[in-house]
Each structure stands twice: as C-alpha cells, then as structure tokens.
Scaffold this motif. Structure first.
Motif, PDB file in Angstrom:
ATOM      1  N   LYS A   1     -38.412   1.943 -24.617  1.00  0.00           N
ATOM      2  CA  LYS A   1     -37.193   2.173 -23.828  1.00  0.00           C
ATOM      3  C   LYS A   1     -36.250   3.102 -24.594  1.00  0.00           C
ATOM      4  O   LYS A   1     -36.354   3.253 -25.808  1.00  0.00           O
ATOM      5  N   ASP A   2     -35.294   3.682 -23.873  1.00  0.00           N
ATOM      6  CA  ASP A   2     -34.278   4.521 -24.497  1.00  0.00           C
ATOM      7  C   ASP A   2     -33.216   3.646 -25.151  1.00  0.00           C
ATOM      8  O   ASP A   2     -32.694   2.722 -24.530  1.00  0.00           O
ATOM      9  N   GLY A   3     -32.911   3.932 -26.398  1.00  0.00           N
ATOM     10  CA  GLY A   3     -31.869   3.215 -27.130  1.00  0.00           C
ATOM     11  C   GLY A   3     -31.001   4.205 -27.876  1.00  0.00           C
ATOM     12  O   GLY A   3     -31.256   5.411 -27.859  1.00  0.00           O
ATOM     13  N   THR A   4     -29.988   3.689 -28.533  1.00  0.00           N
ATOM     14  CA  THR A   4     -29.074   4.535 -29.300  1.00  0.00           C
ATOM     15  C   THR A   4     -28.728   3.858 -30.616  1.00  0.00           C
ATOM     16  O   THR A   4     -28.244   2.730 -30.629  1.00  0.00           O
ATOM     17  N   LEU A   5     -28.987   4.552 -31.713  1.00  0.00           N
ATOM     18  CA  LEU A   5     -28.584   4.084 -33.038  1.00  0.00           C
ATOM     19  C   LEU A   5     -27.187   4.628 -33.305  1.00  0.00           C
ATOM     20  O   LEU A   5     -26.922   5.806 -33.106  1.00  0.00           O
ATOM     21  N   HIS A   6     -26.284   3.750 -33.731  1.00  0.00           N
ATOM     22  CA  HIS A   6     -24.907   4.142 -34.009  1.00  0.00           C
ATOM     23  C   HIS A   6     -24.696   4.157 -35.522  1.00  0.00           C
ATOM     24  O   HIS A   6     -24.614   3.103 -36.151  1.00  0.00           O
ATOM     25  N   ALA A   7     -24.606   5.356 -36.094  1.00  0.00           N
ATOM     26  CA  ALA A   7     -24.371   5.516 -37.527  1.00  0.00           C
ATOM     27  C   ALA A   7     -22.874   5.702 -37.753  1.00  0.00           C
ATOM     28  O   ALA A   7     -22.196   6.295 -36.922  1.00  0.00           O
ATOM     29  N   PRO A   8     -22.348   5.186 -38.862  1.00  0.00           N
ATOM     30  CA  PRO A   8     -20.920   5.350 -39.110  1.00  0.00           C
ATOM     31  C   PRO A   8     -20.551   6.823 -39.256  1.00  0.00           C
ATOM     32  O   PRO A   8     -21.327   7.610 -39.782  1.00  0.00           O
TER      33      PRO A   8
ATOM     34  N   TRP B   1      -9.861   3.806 -46.978  1.00  0.00           N
ATOM     35  CA  TRP B   1     -10.588   4.725 -46.100  1.00  0.00           C
ATOM     36  C   TRP B   1     -10.447   4.289 -44.655  1.00  0.00           C
ATOM     37  O   TRP B   1     -10.373   3.103 -44.349  1.00  0.00           O
ATOM     38  N   ILE B   2     -10.450   5.263 -43.786  1.00  0.00           N
ATOM     39  CA  ILE B   2     -10.452   5.022 -42.341  1.00  0.00           C
ATOM     40  C   ILE B   2     -11.802   5.497 -41.826  1.00  0.00           C
ATOM     41  O   ILE B   2     -12.200   6.646 -42.047  1.00  0.00           O
ATOM     42  N   ALA B   3     -12.511   4.598 -41.154  1.00  0.00           N
ATOM     43  CA  ALA B   3     -13.831   4.955 -40.628  1.00  0.00           C
ATOM     44  C   ALA B   3     -13.689   5.904 -39.457  1.00  0.00           C
ATOM     45  O   ALA B   3     -12.823   5.732 -38.590  1.00  0.00           O
ATOM     46  N   GLY B   4     -14.537   6.908 -39.421  1.00  0.00           N
ATOM     47  CA  GLY B   4     -14.552   7.845 -38.309  1.00  0.00           C
ATOM     48  C   GLY B   4     -15.325   7.263 -37.139  1.00  0.00           C
ATOM     49  O   GLY B   4     -15.928   6.193 -37.225  1.00  0.00           O
ATOM     50  N   ASP B   5     -15.302   7.956 -36.022  1.00  0.00           N
ATOM     51  CA  ASP B   5     -16.056   7.520 -34.854  1.00  0.00           C
ATOM     52  C   ASP B   5     -17.543   7.509 -35.177  1.00  0.00           C
ATOM     53  O   ASP B   5     -18.036   8.399 -35.885  1.00  0.00           O
ATOM     54  N   PRO B   6     -18.274   6.515 -34.654  1.00  0.00           N
ATOM     55  CA  PRO B   6     -19.713   6.471 -34.924  1.00  0.00           C
ATOM     56  C   PRO B   6     -20.427   7.684 -34.331  1.00  0.00           C
ATOM     57  O   PRO B   6     -19.997   8.242 -33.330  1.00  0.00           O
ATOM     58  N   VAL B   7     -21.501   8.061 -34.976  1.00  0.00           N
ATOM     59  CA  VAL B   7     -22.341   9.160 -34.516  1.00  0.00           C
ATOM     60  C   VAL B   7     -23.562   8.541 -33.842  1.00  0.00           C
ATOM     61  O   VAL B   7     -24.251   7.707 -34.434  1.00  0.00           O
ATOM     62  N   ASP B   8     -23.811   8.904 -32.591  1.00  0.00           N
ATOM     63  CA  ASP B   8     -24.914   8.325 -31.821  1.00  0.00           C
ATOM     64  C   ASP B   8     -26.190   9.146 -31.994  1.00  0.00           C
ATOM     65  O   ASP B   8     -26.159  10.381 -31.952  1.00  0.00           O
ATOM     66  N   HIS B   9     -27.296   8.425 -32.185  1.00  0.00           N
ATOM     67  CA  HIS B   9     -28.614   9.046 -32.330  1.00  0.00           C
ATOM     68  C   HIS B   9     -29.555   8.398 -31.314  1.00  0.00           C
ATOM     69  O   HIS B   9     -29.894   7.215 -31.463  1.00  0.00           O
ATOM     70  N   PRO B  10     -29.994   9.119 -30.279  1.00  0.00           N
ATOM     71  CA  PRO B  10     -30.923   8.536 -29.319  1.00  0.00           C
ATOM     72  C   PRO B  10     -32.262   8.226 -29.994  1.00  0.00           C
ATOM     73  O   PRO B  10     -32.674   8.926 -30.927  1.00  0.00           O
TER      74      PRO B  10
END
Length: 122
Positions: free
Chosen positions: A20-27, A38-47
């Motif tokens: 199935k299609d999923g998405t990995l969310h990396a910081p 530190w302030i975390a940035g928006d997550p980067v999505d990887h299909p």
C-alpha cells in the motif's frame, strides 16, 4: 558483483502493487531558538510502499514486543532515506478498514539483501 545487487529494485518492481501507499515523516531542519535550544522544522514527507501487520506470537514473547505494537514492512527501494526510531509513518491499517493511521517507529530491522525495512511501531 553479488547475487544481491539490484535485488531491492527488482522486489520493488515485483511487489509494489501488493504493498500500500504510505508516507514516512522525517524531522525537518532544526533552527536555533536564540536561547540555546532548538525549534523543530516541519516534517519532510517521503512516500513509500508499506504493509501493516502484526508480529507472530512467538516473536512477541521471545523479544518482549508489547501487544499494542505493530509490524510495518517497507520496501527499501521505495525510500530514498533510512527510517529511524522516533520518526513517524502513516500507513493504511487493516485493523481500521485500511484507514490511514500514523505510527511512531520504536524499532527497526533490515534484511541482509536490503529489500525490506521491518519497523516496530505503535
């Protein structure tokens, strides 16, 4: 040249319709808060291509895996990065009628051929 060379790409071509299609969310990139933190940035999505399942009972008992944890199989060639503990992954959960659910990655194993990432998640 090894028998394992190119195996991950072959498995992606062979099994991508079964996963199935999923998405990995990396910081995202962290930026300084100006006060030593530190302030975390928006997550980067990887299909990616995933299957959500459960570890078998023997594995749960032998490794002490909690009953609430799930096993998420990810085709390695569908990702350009390696998932790490503490990241999240969104995938269709068969226990919820294949509705998308976001899981926290708590453990990761690979296989010798580099075809799959086996993620323990909750």
């Amino acid at each position: 040249m090894s028998i394992l060379d190119g195996l991950a790409e072959e498995m992606l071509a062979s099994f991508q319709d079964d996963f199935k299609d999923g998405t990995l969310h990396a910081p995202g990139t962290q930026t300084s808060d100006g006060q030593g933190g530190w302030i975390a940035g928006d997550p980067v999505d990887h299909p990616c291509k995933v299957i959500v399942t459960d570890p078998n009972d023997f594995r749960r008992l032998a490794l002490g895996i909690p009953a609430t944890d799930r096993l998420i199989l990810v085709l390695a060639a569908s990702l350009t990065i390696v998932p790490l503990n503490g990241w999240t992954i969104t995938a269709p959960d068969p226990d919820a009628g294949f509705a998308d659910k976001t899981f926290l990655i708590t453990g990761k194993k690979g296989d010798p051929a580099g075809v799959l990432y086996k993620l323990q998640a909750r």
